[in-house]
Design a protein around this motif. Sequence first.
Motif: not given
Length: 292
Positions: A141-158
Motif C-alpha cells: 500500500c505504501r509503494e502504491l501510494t508513493s509511486r502513483y498517488g498525487d503529492p501533498l503540495p505542502c509536504e511533497p514527500e507525502l
Amino acid sequence: MTFTLTPPASFSLPAVVRSHGWIQMSPFSETPDHGLSYIIRLNTGKVLRFEVHAIGDTLRVDSTELLLEPEQTELSRHITWMLDLEQDFTEFYALARDEPKLARMVERKAGRVLRSPTLFEDVVRTLLTTNTLWKHTLRMCRELTSRYGDPLPCEPELYAFPTPENLARVDEPTLREGCRMGYRAPYVTELSQRVTSGELDLEILKTSQLTTLELRNELMTIKGVGGYAAANLLMLLGRYDYVPVDSWALKVVSNEFFNGEKVTPKQVLETFVRWGKWQGLAYWFWDWSPEL
DNA sequence: GGTAGACCTGGACGC
DNA sequence: GCGTCCAGGTCTACC
C-alpha cells in the motif's frame, strides 16, 4: 482552514479510528489525540491533508488548504462516509448488551468501521490484504501510494491514494515489480480500467438497494475478490450479514468455541449465524479470549 | 458442489 | 549464501 461536523450521540472517534488496520495504511494515520489524519484528492484535483479531532460533542476538521464551498461540501461528505456518521446501531447495541463478549464494545461506542473515501480504494486495500502477511500489505500500500498517488503540495514527500485513472495508466509488469504485488497486479490493473472506463460503478454500491446477497455477487465479479474479500467489503458498506473468514478467524473461533480443535470456515459461519444481519459486527467486535 | 494445485512475496530455517 | 518450506486467499481446472 477549520470547520466542524456534528456526530450522532453514540459516536466515539477513537473507536472508529482503531476499528481495524486501515489506520496503519497510507495515507491514513492517527493523530496524537486519537483522531484521524488522511491525505485526500478532491474532485477539483486539490490535494490536502485533513485531521478530525473530537472536541466535546463536535468534530473539528482541520485542512492544510483553503477550501471553496463546493470543496468543503465534498470533504464533509467524504468524512461522513469514512467515519460512518450516518449509521444507526441502536438495534445492534440492544442485542449486544446482553452478550458479555460484546458488552465492552457497546460501552466504548464501537461498531463503526473506518472506511476509505471511495469504494475503489477500499477494494484495492482489500485485495492487498489477501494471501499475504499484514506487514507485506502495508508495504504494498505504501509503494502504491508513493509511486502513483498525487503529492501533498505542502509536504511533497507525502501522497494521496492513487485514483483509478492513475492506476489504469500503469502497465501491469511495472505494478507487479515496482510495488512487488505479485499476482495481485493484474487484479488492480483490471479493476482500475473497469472503473475508469465506466463499466464498473463502485460508488453507486454505497447506496445500493440490492440485497446483501446480490451485492456480494456483484463484488465477486471483481477479479481477486472471493468470499473473504467480499464479506470484508460488505462490512465496509454497512452490511453485516457475512463473516469475513480468514486464517485469523479460524484461529480465534477454534480457540474461543472449540477448545483449540481445528475448525472449518463453515463452523465459523455457524458460530455467528444467530446474530442474523449483525453477524459480521458480532464477529468483528467480539472480545476474544487471549490464546492459551 | 467440493478439491487440488498454482499464483507471489519474503521470512525462517537448515545446510 | 543458497535452497527449501511456509503463511496468506483466490482462481482455475477437474471430478
